[in-house]
Design an enzyme around this catalytic site. Structure first.
Site, PDB file in Angstrom:
ATOM      1  N   THR A  28       6.542   9.080  -2.048  1.00  0.00           N
ATOM      2  CA  THR A  28       5.230   8.491  -1.781  1.00  0.00           C
ATOM      3  C   THR A  28       4.183   9.519  -2.221  1.00  0.00           C
ATOM      4  OG1 THR A  28       3.792   7.528  -0.084  1.00  0.00           O
ATOM      5  CG2 THR A  28       5.235   9.327   0.634  1.00  0.00           C
ATOM      6  N   THR A  29       2.902   9.143  -2.188  1.00  0.00           N
ATOM      7  CA  THR A  29       1.863  10.067  -2.651  1.00  0.00           C
ATOM      8  C   THR A  29       1.879  11.313  -1.767  1.00  0.00           C
ATOM      9  OG1 THR A  29       0.623   8.040  -2.999  1.00  0.00           O
ATOM     10  CG2 THR A  29      -0.535  10.093  -3.425  1.00  0.00           C
ATOM     11  N   GLY A  70      -0.086   1.406   5.642  1.00  0.00           N
ATOM     12  CA  GLY A  70       0.904   0.534   5.014  1.00  0.00           C
ATOM     13  C   GLY A  70       2.260   0.556   5.673  1.00  0.00           C
ATOM     14  N   HIS A  71       2.983   1.654   5.488  1.00  0.00           N
ATOM     15  CA  HIS A  71       4.405   1.672   5.827  1.00  0.00           C
ATOM     16  C   HIS A  71       4.691   1.269   7.267  1.00  0.00           C
ATOM     17  CE1 HIS A  71       8.386   3.420   6.652  1.00  0.00           C
ATOM     18  NE2 HIS A  71       8.623   2.987   5.426  1.00  0.00           N
ATOM     19  N   ASN A 119      -2.008  -1.943   3.590  1.00  0.00           N
ATOM     20  CA  ASN A 119      -1.352  -1.696   2.305  1.00  0.00           C
ATOM     21  C   ASN A 119      -0.037  -2.491   2.271  1.00  0.00           C
ATOM     22  OD1 ASN A 119       0.514  -0.512   0.482  1.00  0.00           O
ATOM     23  ND2 ASN A 119      -0.802   1.271   0.293  1.00  0.00           N
ATOM     24  N   HIS A 124      -2.666   7.635   5.257  1.00  0.00           N
ATOM     25  CA  HIS A 124      -1.339   8.148   4.898  1.00  0.00           C
ATOM     26  C   HIS A 124      -0.578   8.625   6.126  1.00  0.00           C
ATOM     27  CE1 HIS A 124       1.991   9.593   2.554  1.00  0.00           C
ATOM     28  NE2 HIS A 124       1.456   8.949   1.527  1.00  0.00           N
ATOM     29  N   GLY A 125       0.555   7.991   6.335  1.00  0.00           N
ATOM     30  CA  GLY A 125       1.448   8.394   7.423  1.00  0.00           C
ATOM     31  C   GLY A 125       0.982   7.952   8.801  1.00  0.00           C
ATOM     32  N   ARG A 156       1.513   1.561  -9.307  1.00  0.00           N
ATOM     33  CA  ARG A 156       2.008   2.841  -9.840  1.00  0.00           C
ATOM     34  C   ARG A 156       2.364   2.707 -11.299  1.00  0.00           C
ATOM     35  NH1 ARG A 156       3.594   6.484  -5.355  1.00  0.00           N
ATOM     36  NH2 ARG A 156       4.227   7.877  -7.009  1.00  0.00           N
ATOM     37  N   ARG A 176       7.017   0.619  -9.544  1.00  0.00           N
ATOM     38  CA  ARG A 176       8.208   0.543  -8.683  1.00  0.00           C
ATOM     39  C   ARG A 176       8.079  -0.506  -7.579  1.00  0.00           C
ATOM     40  NH1 ARG A 176       7.851   6.248  -5.431  1.00  0.00           N
ATOM     41  NH2 ARG A 176       7.768   7.081  -7.537  1.00  0.00           N
ATOM     42  N   HIS A 177       6.842  -0.822  -7.201  1.00  0.00           N
ATOM     43  CA  HIS A 177       6.708  -1.892  -6.196  1.00  0.00           C
ATOM     44  C   HIS A 177       5.689  -2.934  -6.660  1.00  0.00           C
ATOM     45  CE1 HIS A 177       3.741   1.029  -4.878  1.00  0.00           C
ATOM     46  NE2 HIS A 177       4.590   1.755  -4.175  1.00  0.00           N
ATOM     47  N   GLU A 192     -11.146   9.510   0.590  1.00  0.00           N
ATOM     48  CA  GLU A 192     -10.123   9.123   1.558  1.00  0.00           C
ATOM     49  C   GLU A 192      -9.398  10.404   1.936  1.00  0.00           C
ATOM     50  OE1 GLU A 192      -7.410   5.918   0.614  1.00  0.00           O
ATOM     51  OE2 GLU A 192      -6.022   6.583   2.186  1.00  0.00           O
ATOM     52  N   ASP A 231       2.194  -2.650  -0.261  1.00  0.00           N
ATOM     53  CA  ASP A 231       3.149  -2.192  -1.285  1.00  0.00           C
ATOM     54  C   ASP A 231       4.602  -2.423  -0.901  1.00  0.00           C
ATOM     55  OD1 ASP A 231       0.941  -1.147  -2.548  1.00  0.00           O
ATOM     56  OD2 ASP A 231       1.480   0.957  -2.226  1.00  0.00           O
ATOM     57  N   HIS A 232       4.908  -2.174   0.380  1.00  0.00           N
ATOM     58  CA  HIS A 232       6.335  -2.160   0.724  1.00  0.00           C
ATOM     59  C   HIS A 232       6.930  -3.547   0.896  1.00  0.00           C
ATOM     60  CE1 HIS A 232       6.288   1.971   0.209  1.00  0.00           C
ATOM     61  NE2 HIS A 232       5.397   2.180   1.160  1.00  0.00           N
ATOM     62  N   GLU A 234      -5.344   1.288  -5.410  1.00  0.00           N
ATOM     63  CA  GLU A 234      -5.011   2.709  -5.559  1.00  0.00           C
ATOM     64  C   GLU A 234      -4.334   2.882  -6.904  1.00  0.00           C
ATOM     65  OE1 GLU A 234      -2.329   3.682  -2.440  1.00  0.00           O
ATOM     66  OE2 GLU A 234      -3.841   3.523  -0.892  1.00  0.00           O
ATOM     67  N   HIS A 262      -1.121  -0.217  -4.336  1.00  0.00           N
ATOM     68  CA  HIS A 262      -1.017   0.925  -5.253  1.00  0.00           C
ATOM     69  C   HIS A 262      -0.214   0.446  -6.464  1.00  0.00           C
ATOM     70  CE1 HIS A 262       0.175   5.464  -5.741  1.00  0.00           C
ATOM     71  NE2 HIS A 262      -0.289   4.932  -6.851  1.00  0.00           N
ATOM     72  N   ARG A 300      15.616  -6.548  -5.447  1.00  0.00           N
ATOM     73  CA  ARG A 300      16.420  -7.631  -6.021  1.00  0.00           C
ATOM     74  C   ARG A 300      15.831  -8.192  -7.309  1.00  0.00           C
ATOM     75  NH1 ARG A 300      20.353 -10.322  -2.777  1.00  0.00           N
ATOM     76  NH2 ARG A 300      21.411  -8.589  -1.775  1.00  0.00           N
TER      77      ARG A 300
HETATM   78  N1  PXP Z   1      -3.731   5.909   1.308  1.00  0.00           N
HETATM   79  C1  PXP Z   1      -3.239   6.286   0.107  1.00  0.00           C
HETATM   80  C2  PXP Z   1      -4.183   6.872  -0.886  1.00  0.00           C
HETATM   81  C3  PXP Z   1      -1.884   6.096  -0.226  1.00  0.00           C
HETATM   82  O1  PXP Z   1      -1.433   6.482  -1.433  1.00  0.00           O
HETATM   83  C4  PXP Z   1      -1.041   5.476   0.715  1.00  0.00           C
HETATM   84  C5  PXP Z   1       0.390   5.209   0.379  1.00  0.00           C
HETATM   85  O2  PXP Z   1       0.447   4.325  -0.705  1.00  0.00           O
HETATM   86  C6  PXP Z   1      -1.596   5.085   1.947  1.00  0.00           C
HETATM   87  C7  PXP Z   1      -2.933   5.337   2.229  1.00  0.00           C
HETATM   88  C8  PXP Z   1      -0.783   4.394   2.994  1.00  0.00           C
HETATM   89  O3  PXP Z   1       0.152   5.291   3.506  1.00  0.00           O
HETATM   90  P1  PXP Z   1       1.253   4.779   4.519  1.00  0.00           P
HETATM   91  O4  PXP Z   1       2.114   3.805   3.778  1.00  0.00           O
HETATM   92  O5  PXP Z   1       1.967   6.030   4.901  1.00  0.00           O
HETATM   93  O6  PXP Z   1       0.540   4.120   5.660  1.00  0.00           O
END
Ligand code: PXP
Length: 239
Positions: A100-101, A213-214, A7, A191-192, A45, A49-50, A151, A9-10, A70, A43, A18
């Site tokens: 975050t979600t 992602g993160h 992912n 997630h996480g 949104r 935002r990103h 998921e 996004d970040h 997403e 994602h 910026r």
């Molecule tokens: N899966 C879903 C459905 C999410 O919304 C996210 C965060 O956008 C992730 C996975 C990835 O989560 P993380 O950034 O904590 O790895």
């Protein structure tokens, strides 16, 4: 083999700080793919935002592997998905004020609009996954609204700080994965997840895809995205 979807996004979060052109999540997506990612997740949104719509469009045109979009289950987003045609759409709950979600979709509410939206995506050849908590009623409802995949939200597992809770959250994820598979839903998770907690999740039965992602983008700041993706791939492969 369990697929790793990165992912990006970040990368866009830093760019949007910026409101300029760099760093570009498109470049990140291509480098992640070259480093061994099996797919790219973004994602889009509602508050943009990103990730921006342009990012999804260009990533769609450039990635060679697999694009997971997403998004919230709204009319606006169903129209965006139908025009961009990702390989898979993962429907997620979205609240403007959240960082975050936070949780999975609540499918015990009225799902008639959701069901119609899912049918539209599937008729356009797009797979549909639902981001849900690992609870039996959510899995049964996912089947009822004709999702292809679920998921499983790994946040409660990832955020737990004591080993007993971690074990019980893993057990919930395991039962959820078994039920989903019995109902012929493909099992994904995310997630996480990070370099410390990903390996036990890789032992979930029937797990096909992880969305991470993160932690990968954070590590990229110090070691580069190629190394960060390779390290995560290795952990998944050797779990
Ligand atoms: N899966 C879903 C459905 C999410 O919304 C996210 C965060 O956008 C992730 C996975 C990835 O989560 P993380 O950034 O904590 O790895």
């Amino acid at each position: 083999m369990i697929a790793l979807h990165v992912n990006v996004d970040h990368i866009a979060t830093i760019r949007q700080a910026r409101q300029i052109r760099e760093p570009d999540p498109v470049t990140g997506a291509l480098l992640a793919e070259l480093a061994g990612a099996d797919g790219i997740t973004v994602h889009l949104r509602e508050d943009r935002r990103h990730i921006q719509q342009r990012d999804v469009q260009v990533i769609r045109e450039t990635v060679q592997t697999y694009l997971n979009l997403e998004m919230a289950a709204t009319e606006e987003m169903f129209a965006v998905a139908l025009s961009i045609k990702p390989d898979i759409v993962t429907l997620v709950p979205e609240k403007r004020e959240e960082i975050t979600t936070e949780g999975g979709l609540d499918l015990t509410r009225n799902t008639s609009n959701l069901h119609q939206g899912i049918e539209k995506l599937k008729n356009a050849g797009i797979r549909v996954s639902l981001f849900i908590d690992p609870a039996p009623e959510q899995i049964e409802k996912s089947k009822a609204v004709a999702a292809d995949d679920v998921e499983l939200h790994t946040g409660a597992y990832a955020n737990s700080t004591d080993s007993l809770t971690k074990e019980s959250e893993l057990a919930r994820l395991k039962s959820a994965a078994l039920l989903a598979h019995d109902l012929r839903l493909q099992v994904n998770a995310g997630h996480g997840l990070n370099y410390q907690n990903v390996q036990p999740v890789c032992h979930l039965p029937h797990l096909k895809e992880l969305n991470i992602g993160h932690s990968i983008i954070s590590r990229s700041i110090f070691v580069g995205i190629t190394e960060a993706v390779k390290e995560m791939r290795t952990l998944i492969q050797t779990a």
